[in-house]
Design a protein around this motif. Structure first.
Motif, short mmCIF file in Angstrom:
data_model
loop_
_atom_site.label_atom_id
_atom_site.label_comp_id
_atom_site.label_asym_id
_atom_site.label_seq_id
_atom_site.Cartn_x
_atom_site.Cartn_y
_atom_site.Cartn_z
N LYS A 80 -26.73 21.40 19.14
CA LYS A 80 -25.44 20.84 19.51
C LYS A 80 -24.79 20.16 18.31
CE LYS A 80 -26.64 19.93 24.34
NZ LYS A 80 -26.75 18.89 25.40
N PRO A 81 -23.49 20.31 18.14
CA PRO A 81 -22.83 19.65 17.01
C PRO A 81 -22.90 18.14 17.17
CG PRO A 81 -21.19 20.54 18.55
CD PRO A 81 -22.54 21.06 18.99
N LEU A 82 -23.06 17.47 16.05
CA LEU A 82 -23.12 16.03 16.08
C LEU A 82 -21.75 15.46 16.40
CD1 LEU A 82 -25.30 15.34 12.91
CD2 LEU A 82 -26.02 15.18 15.30
N LYS A 83 -21.73 14.43 17.23
CA LYS A 83 -20.49 13.75 17.54
C LYS A 83 -20.06 12.90 16.35
CE LYS A 83 -21.18 13.43 22.55
NZ LYS A 83 -21.28 12.51 23.70
N LYS A 84 -18.77 12.89 16.10
CA LYS A 84 -18.26 12.08 15.00
C LYS A 84 -18.36 10.60 15.37
CE LYS A 84 -14.77 13.61 12.76
NZ LYS A 84 -13.40 14.02 12.35
N ALA A 85 -19.05 9.83 14.57
CA ALA A 85 -19.24 8.41 14.87
C ALA A 85 -17.94 7.65 14.70
CB ALA A 85 -20.31 7.82 13.95
N ARG A 86 -17.72 6.70 15.60
CA ARG A 86 -16.57 5.82 15.49
C ARG A 86 -17.02 4.56 14.77
NH1 ARG A 86 -11.57 5.26 17.33
NH2 ARG A 86 -10.71 3.21 17.79
N VAL A 87 -16.65 4.44 13.52
CA VAL A 87 -17.12 3.35 12.67
C VAL A 87 -16.11 2.21 12.70
CG1 VAL A 87 -17.85 2.73 10.35
CG2 VAL A 87 -18.25 5.03 11.20
N LEU A 88 -16.61 1.00 12.77
CA LEU A 88 -15.72 -0.15 12.77
C LEU A 88 -14.92 -0.24 11.48
CD1 LEU A 88 -17.73 -3.09 14.34
CD2 LEU A 88 -15.72 -1.97 15.25
N PHE A 89 -13.65 -0.45 11.62
CA PHE A 89 -12.76 -0.68 10.48
C PHE A 89 -12.74 -2.18 10.27
CE2 PHE A 89 -9.13 0.76 7.95
CZ PHE A 89 -8.47 -0.41 7.71
N LEU A 90 -13.35 -2.65 9.20
CA LEU A 90 -13.51 -4.09 9.00
C LEU A 90 -12.27 -4.68 8.34
CD1 LEU A 90 -17.23 -4.10 7.89
CD2 LEU A 90 -16.27 -4.28 10.17
N GLU A 91 -11.43 -5.29 9.15
CA GLU A 91 -10.15 -5.80 8.68
C GLU A 91 -10.27 -6.86 7.58
OE1 GLU A 91 -7.26 -4.66 9.29
OE2 GLU A 91 -7.48 -3.41 11.06
N PRO A 92 -11.31 -7.72 7.58
CA PRO A 92 -11.39 -8.68 6.46
C PRO A 92 -11.40 -7.99 5.10
CG PRO A 92 -12.87 -9.34 8.21
CD PRO A 92 -12.34 -7.99 8.59
N TYR A 93 -12.08 -6.84 5.01
CA TYR A 93 -12.10 -6.11 3.75
C TYR A 93 -10.73 -5.51 3.45
CZ TYR A 93 -17.14 -6.46 4.41
OH TYR A 93 -18.42 -6.92 4.60
N ALA A 94 -10.01 -5.10 4.50
CA ALA A 94 -8.67 -4.56 4.29
C ALA A 94 -7.74 -5.65 3.78
CB ALA A 94 -8.14 -3.97 5.60
N ARG A 95 -7.89 -6.87 4.30
CA ARG A 95 -7.07 -7.98 3.79
C ARG A 95 -7.41 -8.27 2.33
NH1 ARG A 95 -7.73 -9.52 9.22
NH2 ARG A 95 -9.65 -10.69 8.90
N SER A 96 -8.69 -8.17 2.00
CA SER A 96 -9.09 -8.36 0.61
C SER A 96 -8.48 -7.28 -0.29
CB SER A 96 -10.62 -8.34 0.49
OG SER A 96 -11.04 -8.54 -0.84
N GLU A 117 3.65 -0.75 9.23
CA GLU A 117 2.89 -0.99 10.46
C GLU A 117 1.43 -1.29 10.15
OE1 GLU A 117 2.87 1.21 14.72
OE2 GLU A 117 2.01 2.40 13.09
N ARG A 118 0.86 -0.52 9.21
CA ARG A 118 -0.54 -0.73 8.86
C ARG A 118 -0.73 -2.09 8.18
NH1 ARG A 118 -4.82 -0.09 11.02
NH2 ARG A 118 -5.64 -1.92 10.07
N ILE A 119 0.19 -2.45 7.30
CA ILE A 119 0.10 -3.73 6.60
C ILE A 119 0.23 -4.89 7.57
CG2 ILE A 119 1.24 -5.22 4.91
CD1 ILE A 119 1.96 -2.69 3.34
N THR A 120 1.15 -4.77 8.52
CA THR A 120 1.32 -5.82 9.53
C THR A 120 0.07 -5.98 10.36
OG1 THR A 120 3.71 -5.41 9.69
CG2 THR A 120 2.67 -6.54 11.54
N SER A 121 -0.55 -4.87 10.72
CA SER A 121 -1.78 -4.91 11.51
C SER A 121 -2.89 -5.63 10.76
CB SER A 121 -2.23 -3.48 11.86
OG SER A 121 -3.47 -3.50 12.53
N ILE A 122 -3.02 -5.36 9.48
CA ILE A 122 -4.07 -5.98 8.66
C ILE A 122 -3.83 -7.49 8.54
CG2 ILE A 122 -5.02 -6.15 6.33
CD1 ILE A 122 -4.48 -3.12 6.06
N LYS A 123 -2.60 -7.87 8.30
CA LYS A 123 -2.29 -9.29 8.12
C LYS A 123 -2.39 -10.09 9.41
CE LYS A 123 0.73 -8.80 4.09
NZ LYS A 123 2.10 -9.00 3.56
N SER A 124 -2.40 -9.40 10.55
CA SER A 124 -2.38 -10.10 11.83
C SER A 124 -3.73 -10.65 12.23
CB SER A 124 -1.90 -9.14 12.93
OG SER A 124 -2.90 -8.17 13.20
N MET A 125 -4.77 -10.43 11.42
CA MET A 125 -6.12 -10.89 11.74
C MET A 125 -6.68 -10.13 12.94
SD MET A 125 -6.48 -13.23 9.43
CE MET A 125 -7.88 -14.26 9.86
#
Length: 364
Positions: free
Chosen positions: A3-19, A38-46
């Protein structure tokens, strides 16, 4: 047939994105030239608990690498991590007694910064090892190795106020052509092609007293974090995510419908519709978050009403008092007085306690 492996849903760690955003600004590079508003606003929103596909993080890093032509960029972004990037978790780790305790608090409350069981501590004689536990595959992508190890090294330096800390770093990734950035970031020996990704530090470094340790501050913030985790456990996932976004944005005033929708990566119309499916509205959730947060703060006798108003995002104490009375039917002062009375009733007075009978006195 396998069976094909399911694509893992990995946490997007926003603190690193803010850094990442802060690092790019430090280079004089405007993040808006690389990423959507939109992406920048999402990151800055904590909004550390919103987990978009991991591929988006890889794309963000790839664009930054192309723009800066720096193959060590992920390492440097991790080394750029600051307490404010972690939100409430930053306050907790800064006030811990030791690095070891700080790491245990991260494991306990990491969910509030988008991190869950990412590292584990392993005692080995006079050394302490911090192992990267990558649950989404056999090995972590090199970018995550670079980013997270450098971030842990940087965090240990700012909570100890010891820029001279030198720890050994072990990577599963192949050795790059130039390792000077790695030597600068970690200070100790750097190894590549290893069985696991880890930091190795002298036990004395991990257990040294921290200069900013403050048990009262740590316990106060930890109680708020604990209560928030408890509240979030009983909510539908989407409402839970919205509550976290609003809770993190209270003190900064980032609690508008537009801001919340951007943080959750959806339109304002979709946000309203999904909440309606759960039988609630955006204003109801916002009021609920504000009320529960206010009640937690009001139970702390050392927090003034003006402080509570500020932490909830109100510029005027009177506005907060009016809102609290609308939510609960009583003023913040009366609520706090009721809490004090309840505490006194639960604590028996010394005169009311029955005296213990002494066996030695020969009581009949």
């Amino acid at each position: 047939m396998a069976k094909p492996l399911k694509k893992a849903r990995v946490l997007f760690l926003e603190p690193y994105a803010r850094s990442l955003l802060d690092y790019l600004l430090g280079l004089g590079l405007d993040p808006s030239s690389l990423y959507s508003a939109e992406r920048i606003t999402s990151i800055k929103s904590m909004s550390a608990h919103v987990a978009p596909p991991f591929e988006e993080w890889l794309t963000m890093i790839a664009r930054a690498i192309d723009a800066t032509r720096d193959r060590d960029l992920a390492l440097k972004v991790g080394d750029n991590l600051k307490p404010q990037h972690l939100g409430v978790l930053g306050f907790i780790v800064m006030s811990c007694d030791t690095v070891e305790e700080a790491e245990m608090q991260v494991q306990r409350y990491g969910r509030l910064a988008g991190e869950r069981d990412l590292y584990k501590l392993v005692h080995k004689g006079s050394k302490m090892e911090l192992h990267l536990t990558w649950r989404h595959g056999l090995t972590a992508p090199p970018i995550m190795e670079q980013l997270t190890l450098a971030a842990r090294m940087r965090a240990s330096r700012w909570i100890t106020q010891r820029s001279d800390l030198r720890w050994d770093a072990y990577f599963q990734m192949k050795r790059p052509a130039d390792v000077r950035s790695y030597t600068r970031v970690f200070g100790g020996k750097v190894h590549f092609g290893q069985p696991c990704t880890k930091l190795v530090a002298p036990l004395a470094d991990i257990q040294m007293p921290l200069p900013m340790a403050n048990r009262e501050t740590r316990d106060f913030v930890a109680r708020q974090a604990e209560a928030l985790l408890k509240e979030l456990g009983d909510q539908p996932e989407f409402v839970r995510q919205l509550s976290i976004v609003l809770g993190n944005g209270l003190s900064m005033g980032h609690v508008s419908l537009t801001h919340a929708a951007a943080s959750l990566q959806c339109s304002t119309r979709t946000l309203r519709r999904r909440l309606a499916d759960y039988g609630c509205s955006f204003q109801q959730i916002l009021d609920q978050v504000r009320r529960s947060t206010a009640e937690r703060y009001l139970r702390e006798p050392n927090a003034s009403l003006s402080d509570v108003a500020f932490m909830l995002g109100y510029s005027e104490q009177s506005t907060f008092q009016q809102a609290f009375k609308r939510w609960s039917g009583i003023t913040p002062g009366k609520f706090r007085a009721g809490v004090a009375v309840t505490k006194r009733k639960r604590t028996p007075r010394t005169a009311d306690r029955k005296p213990a009978v002494s066996v030695a006195s020969g009581a009949k």
